[in-house]
Design a protein around this motif. Structure first.
Motif, PDB file in Angstrom:
ATOM      1  N   GLU A 121       0.920  -1.162  -0.074  1.00 28.82           N
ATOM      2  CA  GLU A 121      -0.178   0.062   0.019  1.00 28.82           C
ATOM      3  C   GLU A 121       1.008   1.238  -0.108  1.00 28.82           C
ATOM      4  OE1 GLU A 121      -1.802   3.375   0.967  1.00 28.82           O
ATOM      5  OE2 GLU A 121      -0.332   2.779   2.408  1.00 28.82           O
ATOM      6  N   GLY A 122       0.682   2.489  -0.768  1.00 25.25           N
ATOM      7  CA  GLY A 122       1.291   3.287  -0.832  1.00 25.25           C
ATOM      8  C   GLY A 122       0.524   4.638  -1.194  1.00 25.25           C
ATOM      9  N   ASP A 123       1.233   5.729  -1.536  1.00 28.19           N
ATOM     10  CA  ASP A 123       0.498   7.216  -1.430  1.00 28.19           C
ATOM     11  C   ASP A 123       0.025   7.504  -2.738  1.00 28.19           C
ATOM     12  OD1 ASP A 123       1.418   7.877   1.158  1.00 28.19           O
ATOM     13  OD2 ASP A 123       3.372   8.539   0.439  1.00 28.19           O
ATOM     14  N   SER A 125      -3.419   7.171  -3.544  1.00 29.78           N
ATOM     15  CA  SER A 125      -4.216   6.470  -4.146  1.00 29.78           C
ATOM     16  C   SER A 125      -5.238   7.139  -4.642  1.00 29.78           C
ATOM     17  CB  SER A 125      -4.818   5.507  -2.728  1.00 29.78           C
ATOM     18  OG  SER A 125      -3.661   4.757  -2.420  1.00 29.78           O
ATOM     19  N   ASN A 136      -5.365   5.255   5.762  1.00 31.10           N
ATOM     20  CA  ASN A 136      -5.007   4.952   4.372  1.00 31.10           C
ATOM     21  C   ASN A 136      -5.830   3.815   3.644  1.00 31.10           C
ATOM     22  OD1 ASN A 136      -4.180   2.942   5.991  1.00 31.10           O
ATOM     23  ND2 ASN A 136      -2.161   2.705   5.052  1.00 31.10           N
TER      24      ASN A 136
HETATM   25 MG    MG Z   1      -2.799   3.980  -0.588  1.00 36.17          MG
END
Ligand code: MG
Ligand code: HEM
Length: 341
Positions: A121-123, A125, A136
């Motif tokens: 998972e990351g930035d 989105s 998040n």
């Molecule tokens: Mg994300």
């Protein structure tokens, strides 16, 4: 031993997947859901265990059966997420928060489920906040309104390649301008562009004819069906899966509309600095090398016994299913940080 990766679907055409065997039931108080509207939907229909805890084989089967995801893509994404977020001893992964149901922790690994920030998972989105701002994994109302606004303004009520290109650019620009800790290096660098294609690849009913190039052009995802998936994590009534085994078609087009190198902000907003060591569209194998040498090494610096063996087996499954990008000529060298499987 870890489960064997499932093979392709035997009957791989479109079919009704919201059938009487897979009724929608909202998650109960103890059921886990997370940042992926695809997996959340599969769990809400019982294509995945409704508690949100699943083996890699169950996930691969479910995304093929429910959304006709192509087998290599399904395996690659699943094993990439599993080795960093799942429990290699019990072969279980939470599709959301960390859970005792995935079994005893092999420390110092996190085994935190798909919500874990920064390993998969990351930035930036499309519809979820950056972890810097808190939650998040839940659908964010402002980002959801932005998704609808872009679909209406640029796609006449539909999400298609054009909308994907502009909304991806908008989310990247937003994170650069608002999140001092914005990180857009691999693997997130790739999953961000891939996820932008998912709504027009997987959420469109399989009976709708495929548009030119299969890029969701003239075959966009209507806001009403998008709402069903993103807001309710529910198949639209009478939903049929895509007509052929499907891959994130258009990922390169989403990138080339507004190219951005992999990189990160330096602790302040608007300080985006490229990281040439990250995997990128011109240096694809670095995605695989850095994932093992950096991300995974941090979680499992020195595993032993069954843990080490199972990690080696899962890494083989990951390597066997490494995709290649259009135009990519080199093959990546297999790495064995935990020995030969
Ligand atoms: Mg994300
Ligand atoms: C996002 C996992 C398959 C649709 C995500 C995220 C994870 C994830 C961890 C959050 C990444 C982020 O935004 O930071 C997985 C795994 C899969 C899988 C392990 C196994 C193959 C699918 C499928 C679909 C799908 C089959 C579509 C049917 C999406 C979409 C997003 C997403 C649209 C973006 C959500 C947003 O930010 O708005 N997935 N996914 N995924 N996934 Fe999946």
């Amino acid at each position: 031993l870890p489960g064997i990766p499932p093979g392709p679907l035997k009957n791989n055409g479109t079919k009704l997947v919201y059938d009487w065997l897979h009724p929608f039931l909202p998650p109960g108080p103890l059921d886990i859901r997370g940042p992926c509207p695809g997996l959340n939907t599969l769990a809400n229909h019982g294509h995945l265990p409704r508690n949100g805890i699943a083996t890699p084989a169950q996930i691969i089967n479910a995304v093929m059966e429910g959304f006709n995801m192509e087998v290599g893509t399904a395996r690659f994404v699943t094993y990439a997420a599993f080795v960093v977020d799942g429990n290699p001893i019990t072969d279980l992964l939470s599709i959301g928060r960390k859970s005792i149901l995935t079994g005893v922790l092999p420390e110092p690994a996190i085994v935190g489920g798909l919500n874990t920030h920064g390993v998969f998972e990351g930035d930036a989105s499309t519809t979820r906040l950056d972890a810097y701002f808190g939650d998040n994994f839940s659908l964010n109302d402002d980002l959801w309104n932005q998704y609808i606004e872009y679909s209406n303004r640029l796609g006449d009520g539909y999400y298609n390649l054009t909308v994907a290109q502009e909304l991806r650019h908008r989310r990247n620009t937003q994170s650069i301008a608002e999140n001092p800790e914005f990180d857009f290096t691999s693997p997130r660098y790739f999953t961000a562009f891939a996820e932008s294609t998912f709504p027009y690849v997987f959420f469109i009913d399989g009976r709708v004819p495929i548009g030119p190039g299969g890029l969701g052009v003239g075959r966009g995802l209507h806001v009403s069906n998008a709402t069903s998936f993103f807001k309710d994590n529910r198949f639209p009534k009478d939903f049929w899966r895509p007509p052929t085994p499907s891959v994130p078609t258009g990922i390169v087009q989403v990138f080339t509309a507004h190219p951005i190198p992999p990189g990160r902000n330096q602790g302040a907003v608007n300080t985006y600095t490229p990281d040439p060591t990250s995997g990128s569209f011109t240096n694809f194998c670095a995605l695989y090398y850095n994932f093992l040498n950096i991300t995974l090494n941090r979680l499992y610096p020195n595993p032993t016994g069954i843990l080490r063996r199972n990690l080696a087996i899962n890494l083989r499954y990951l390597y066997e299913n490494l995709p290649s990008l259009p135009g990519q000529t080199d093959t990546c060298t297999e790495l064995f940080p935990y020995g030969q499987p």
